[in-house]
Design a protein around this motif. Sequence first.
Motif, short mmCIF file in Angstrom:
data_model
loop_
_atom_site.label_atom_id
_atom_site.label_comp_id
_atom_site.label_asym_id
_atom_site.label_seq_id
_atom_site.Cartn_x
_atom_site.Cartn_y
_atom_site.Cartn_z
N LYS A 103 -9.10 -11.54 0.56
CA LYS A 103 -10.16 -10.69 1.11
C LYS A 103 -9.96 -10.49 2.62
CE LYS A 103 -15.09 -9.99 1.29
NZ LYS A 103 -16.40 -10.37 0.83
N ASN B 129 -7.03 -8.06 3.21
CA ASN B 129 -7.05 -6.77 2.50
C ASN B 129 -5.97 -6.67 1.42
OD1 ASN B 129 -9.23 -5.70 4.09
ND2 ASN B 129 -7.75 -5.54 5.76
N THR C 234 -4.80 -6.12 -2.10
CA THR C 234 -5.31 -5.49 -3.32
C THR C 234 -4.33 -5.63 -4.47
OG1 THR C 234 -4.39 -3.37 -2.63
CG2 THR C 234 -6.69 -3.80 -2.04
N ASN D 248 0.82 -1.22 0.00
CA ASN D 248 0.00 0.00 0.00
C ASN D 248 0.85 1.27 0.00
OD1 ASN D 248 -2.33 -1.54 -0.03
ND2 ASN D 248 -2.64 -1.43 2.17
#
Length: 184
Positions: free
Chosen positions: A97, A100, A102, A64
């Motif tokens: 999922k 988290n 992505t 992230n």
Amino acid sequence: MARTPSNMLALGTKAPTFTLPNILTDSELSFGQAKGQKGTVIVFMCNHCPFVVHVINEVVAIANESMPKGVNVVAINSNDVEKYPADSPELMKKFAKENNITFPYLFDTTQAVAKAYDAACTPDFYLFDSNDELIYRGQLDDSRPENGIPVSGRDVRAAIEALLSNSAVNTIQKPSIGCNIKWK
């Protein structure tokens, strides 16, 4: 719990190319499509390995933080799902999922990509620069399940920061330690 070290692919190695199914999008993704403008982290991981479970939150945090800066993160699961059904694509979606995730989470059905990278364990980290040359491989940090050292991502973070600041990456690199890839 097995403790398998990384094989430590030679620095300067060009990133082996691949096209694999991305279980998050149900589409194929190539290295060329997945790579970042400034660099690419490839991490071999799976759903059930306690070493991966131990560090997954930090891997997600690093992704992230680094992806907006042009360093993409791509995870690859190469485990034999017939012998280890906990690593099936369906459960990869669930794991992604729940954690988290992505960034792309790819499935290496034939294990050819793991072999091309000389991957040995989960997790196993590789950082390639913008020319797709290997500048870091090895551990996330010194933390392991049950050793009491907090997960920090220190080693991978330092390599990414060096890349982003056009500094030399420390060539003293420690192998990752984790579960062995479950070969067919």
